[in-house]
Design a protein around this motif. Structure first.
Motif, short mmCIF file in Angstrom:
data_model
loop_
_atom_site.label_atom_id
_atom_site.label_comp_id
_atom_site.label_asym_id
_atom_site.label_seq_id
_atom_site.Cartn_x
_atom_site.Cartn_y
_atom_site.Cartn_z
N PHE A 3 -20.10 -36.27 -15.28
CA PHE A 3 -19.26 -37.49 -15.17
C PHE A 3 -19.16 -38.54 -16.39
CE2 PHE A 3 -22.48 -40.96 -15.49
CZ PHE A 3 -23.65 -40.31 -15.28
N GLY A 4 -17.84 -38.97 -16.56
CA GLY A 4 -17.42 -39.96 -17.52
C GLY A 4 -15.88 -40.09 -17.84
N GLU A 5 -15.64 -41.12 -18.24
CA GLU A 5 -14.01 -41.23 -18.56
C GLU A 5 -13.74 -40.75 -19.89
OE1 GLU A 5 -12.87 -45.15 -17.49
OE2 GLU A 5 -10.95 -44.77 -18.25
N VAL A 6 -12.55 -40.12 -20.05
CA VAL A 6 -12.15 -39.61 -21.17
C VAL A 6 -11.07 -40.36 -21.73
CG1 VAL A 6 -11.17 -37.51 -22.26
CG2 VAL A 6 -12.92 -37.20 -20.98
N SER A 7 -11.13 -41.06 -23.15
CA SER A 7 -10.00 -41.81 -23.56
C SER A 7 -9.15 -40.70 -24.46
CB SER A 7 -10.76 -42.59 -24.51
OG SER A 7 -10.94 -42.00 -25.77
N ASN A 53 -18.50 -44.82 -20.98
CA ASN A 53 -19.31 -45.10 -19.88
C ASN A 53 -18.71 -45.55 -18.64
OD1 ASN A 53 -21.84 -45.65 -18.66
ND2 ASN A 53 -22.38 -47.32 -19.71
N VAL A 54 -19.20 -45.34 -17.54
CA VAL A 54 -18.49 -45.57 -16.16
C VAL A 54 -19.42 -46.64 -15.34
CG1 VAL A 54 -17.11 -43.75 -16.32
CG2 VAL A 54 -19.34 -43.61 -15.19
N ALA A 55 -19.14 -47.08 -14.45
CA ALA A 55 -19.79 -47.87 -13.49
C ALA A 55 -20.97 -46.78 -12.62
CB ALA A 55 -18.95 -48.82 -12.53
N HIS A 56 -22.15 -47.65 -12.21
CA HIS A 56 -22.81 -46.81 -11.31
C HIS A 56 -23.54 -45.66 -11.66
CE1 HIS A 56 -21.44 -49.85 -8.62
NE2 HIS A 56 -19.88 -49.29 -8.39
N ALA A 57 -23.86 -45.38 -13.14
CA ALA A 57 -24.31 -44.27 -13.60
C ALA A 57 -25.77 -43.88 -13.06
CB ALA A 57 -24.43 -44.60 -15.31
N GLY A 58 -26.41 -44.79 -12.95
CA GLY A 58 -28.08 -44.67 -12.28
C GLY A 58 -27.77 -44.17 -10.67
N VAL A 59 -26.80 -44.69 -9.83
CA VAL A 59 -26.77 -44.15 -8.59
C VAL A 59 -26.45 -42.63 -8.61
CG1 VAL A 59 -25.50 -44.33 -6.27
CG2 VAL A 59 -26.02 -46.60 -7.82
N PRO A 79 -26.72 -47.69 -20.22
CA PRO A 79 -27.25 -48.95 -20.52
C PRO A 79 -28.75 -48.66 -20.18
CG PRO A 79 -25.97 -48.91 -18.55
CD PRO A 79 -25.69 -47.93 -19.14
N ALA A 80 -29.22 -48.11 -19.12
CA ALA A 80 -30.88 -47.95 -18.65
C ALA A 80 -31.24 -46.77 -19.14
CB ALA A 80 -30.76 -48.47 -17.31
N LYS A 81 -32.58 -46.62 -19.01
CA LYS A 81 -33.02 -45.20 -19.35
C LYS A 81 -33.26 -44.36 -18.07
CE LYS A 81 -37.65 -43.37 -20.01
NZ LYS A 81 -37.97 -43.12 -18.93
N HIS A 82 -33.04 -43.41 -17.88
CA HIS A 82 -32.79 -42.38 -16.76
C HIS A 82 -33.67 -41.27 -16.89
CE1 HIS A 82 -29.78 -45.03 -15.03
NE2 HIS A 82 -28.97 -44.74 -16.22
N ASP A 83 -34.56 -41.03 -16.06
CA ASP A 83 -35.56 -40.05 -16.11
C ASP A 83 -35.45 -38.99 -14.60
OD1 ASP A 83 -38.34 -41.93 -16.22
OD2 ASP A 83 -36.68 -41.64 -14.52
N GLU A 84 -34.49 -39.37 -14.00
CA GLU A 84 -34.33 -38.78 -12.43
C GLU A 84 -33.78 -37.35 -12.66
OE1 GLU A 84 -32.97 -41.92 -13.12
OE2 GLU A 84 -33.93 -43.24 -11.62
N ALA A 85 -32.84 -37.12 -13.56
CA ALA A 85 -32.26 -35.67 -13.88
C ALA A 85 -32.38 -35.50 -15.29
CB ALA A 85 -30.71 -35.73 -13.34
N ARG A 86 -32.35 -34.50 -15.87
CA ARG A 86 -32.44 -34.21 -17.40
C ARG A 86 -30.91 -34.59 -17.63
NH1 ARG A 86 -34.93 -28.48 -18.01
NH2 ARG A 86 -32.69 -27.88 -17.65
N PHE A 87 -30.74 -35.60 -18.64
CA PHE A 87 -29.70 -36.23 -18.98
C PHE A 87 -29.13 -35.80 -20.37
CE2 PHE A 87 -26.94 -39.51 -20.46
CZ PHE A 87 -25.88 -39.41 -19.53
N HIS A 88 -27.96 -35.35 -20.42
CA HIS A 88 -27.50 -34.81 -21.65
C HIS A 88 -26.11 -35.62 -22.22
CE1 HIS A 88 -29.75 -31.05 -21.08
NE2 HIS A 88 -29.39 -31.19 -19.88
N PRO A 89 -26.41 -36.59 -23.04
CA PRO A 89 -25.12 -37.16 -23.57
C PRO A 89 -24.40 -36.62 -24.46
CG PRO A 89 -27.18 -37.75 -24.66
CD PRO A 89 -27.59 -36.97 -23.94
N LEU A 90 -23.00 -36.86 -24.07
CA LEU A 90 -21.92 -36.18 -24.93
C LEU A 90 -21.07 -37.24 -25.42
CD1 LEU A 90 -20.78 -33.47 -22.38
CD2 LEU A 90 -22.23 -33.22 -24.48
N SER A 91 -20.79 -37.47 -26.65
CA SER A 91 -20.01 -38.57 -27.02
C SER A 91 -18.58 -38.39 -27.22
CB SER A 91 -20.56 -39.00 -28.43
OG SER A 91 -20.78 -38.05 -29.21
#
Ligand code: TYD
Ligand code: MG
Length: 455
Positions: A393-397, A404-410, A430-442
């Motif tokens: 998930f994420g918006e592409v410019s 970033n998009v809304a409700h990332a935590g949910v 914004p927040a730390k997430h350890d629910e799933a293995r998170f891989h940021p892509l910039s």
């Protein structure tokens, strides 16, 4: 007194002209102008500032009790309404033919009647016997609904005026109603508007919750002028693919609640069943990972819904203009994403046909779907399946950044709950997430490397 002028009203946009034309000058639709009965034109001497009755003002904090919402007995319907029916309000319910509007409203009327309030269902399309047959099939034959087949608004309002006003009044459909005070056949702009006006006035004066079923034209708008949408308090649309089981009830306008909550139903043998937890609905059976398929954690109102996005790329030999076909997403957005993938990542789609489909007849409106669509496209192009237990998930410019998009935590929590172990998303959560293995892509090229590379 001046001679009343002829007026022509466009059935699509409601604009008024004094001359008939084949094409509406405002919205460009063809053959939508129809003559409307002339209106009385008062002379200048006739002032509106005398002869009326005084109106009463009220303060916002007045002691008069506020109208109480009434549940329909269908929690998903109430949720889409923002908490139930408001007395003295009008709801316009649109949807394709055969999608289940009559079924939904008969079920809601039955629930209201069974709860002890009175419910009236007036059908202008089916005979009373046909509606009873349907009720029997739905197992509702015992519900104390008052049923009638009628199309004359005068008959309907005369009858209603002589009995106690119901809590719920369903008119199925507004296009079949007619008033003998208005010229034109049922379904014409002036008839639809005039009948709706009288029915809404009755509802407001008697604290009735009124539901008007509205037919939908082939381009998806509710038939009759847009003014119908302005006249009612709530506009709802009942959506889905007829070949699929699932139906989504959305409110497009709501004077009494939010418009982002949906109700989810499944059409079964005995009518519509409520789907309280829709998060798994729009995933196809995923035994073997296939190239071109990506899972997107969408948000509908406050609820997460996991949706599968499927892409297919077919290389063309040469010459022919390649097709782009989209079901369930915006085609302009797909064109933009393809352009960004070409310009920023050097991928070449120009000689290939691109097909995009959202599984389960679901319609994606969330901009956060960009990354999942991009992942599906790249995976299809490279013919490399994405990991079956990953979400995107994420918006592409236009610059190719992943935003970033809304409700990332949910989104992350729901994905982890349903067994998706890897989540790919924007870098600056914004927040730390350890629910799933998170891989940021910039940036989008990071996504291409991730999918095309051998990691
Ligand atoms: P309907 O409510 O008549 O649709 P609308 O009023 O929007 O035109 O629904 C018609 C369809 O629903 C029809 O194709 C059959 C299907 N259906 C079921 O599958 N199960 C049922 O129990 C009922 C009543 C209808
Ligand atoms: Mg119907």
């Amino acid at each position: 007194m001046a001679k009343p002028k002829r007026r022509y009203v466009c059935a699509a946009c409601g604009s008024v002209t004094t001359r008939w034309q084949g094409q509406c000058a405002d919205c460009g639709e063809w053959n939508t102008l129809a003559e409307e009965a002339p209106q009385t034109v008062f002379s200048q001497k006739h002032h509106l500032s005398t002869g009326g009755r005084p109106i009463l003002f009220e303060a916002l904090d007045s002691n008069t009790p506020l109208p109480q919402r009434r549940g329909t007995g269908l929690a998903e319907f109430d949720r889409a309404l923002g908490g139930g029916l408001v007395p003295g309000s009008a709801i316009l319910m649109g949807g394709d033919p055969g999608i289940g509007k009559s079924t939904l409203l008969l079920q809601a009327a039955a629930k209201v009647a069974l709860s002890g309030a009175s419910a009236i269902y007036i059908s202008g399309e089916e005979a009373a016997g046909q509606v009873r047959l349907r009720a029997e099939r739905l197992g509702l034959a015992g519900a104390p609904i008052s049923l009638a087949a009628a199309t004359s608004v005068r008959d309907i309002l005369t009858t209603l005026g002589s009995t106690q006003a119901p809590a719920l009044l369903v008119i199925d459909s507004i296009q079949t109603m007619h008033s003998d005070q208005i010229e034109g056949a049922p379904g014409t702009v002036s008839q639809v508007r005039g009948c709706a006006f009288e029915l809404i006035r009755y509802a407001k004066e008697n604290d009735v919750s009124l539901v008007l079923v509205g037919h939908v034209t082939k381009d998806g708008s509710i038939a009759g002028p847009r003014v119908l949408e302005h006249m009612v308090d709530v506009v709802m649309s009942f959506e889905g693919e007829r070949s699929h089981q699932y139906r989504i009830l959305r409110s497009l306008k709501n004077r009494f609640g939010p418009v982002d909550e949906i109700g989810v139903f499944a059409m079964a043998g005995a009518g519509l069943e409520e789907v309280g937890n829709p998060s798994m609905l729009f995933l196809s059976g995923r035994d073997q990972p296939v190239a071109g398929s990506a899972v997107f954690p969408a948000i509908e109102g406050t609820r997460p819904v996991l949706v599968e996005v499927q892409a297919l790329i077919v290389r063309l030999a040469s010459g022919a203009t390649p097709r782009r076909a989209v079901v369930g997403w915006d085609s302009g957005r797909l064109a933009m994403l393809l352009a960004v993938l070409e310009a920023r990542c050097g991928l070449n789609f120009s000689s290939a046909e691109v097909y995009l489909n959202v599984a389960g007849g679901y319609r994606l409106g969330d901009p956060a779907a960009d990354l999942a669509v991009a992942a599906a496209l790249i995976s299809a192009l490279a013919d490399k399946p994405l990991a079956a237990d990953s979400v995107w998930f994420g918006e592409v410019s236009l610059a190719g950044e992943i935003r970033n998009v809304a409700h990332a935590g949910v989104r992350l929590r729901e994905s982890a709950k349903l067994g998706f172990r890897d989540a790919f998303g924007p870098p600056d959560l914004p927040a730390k997430h350890d629910e799933a293995r998170f891989h940021p892509l910039s940036m989008l090229p990071n996504l291409v490397d991730r999918i095309m590379g051998d990691e």
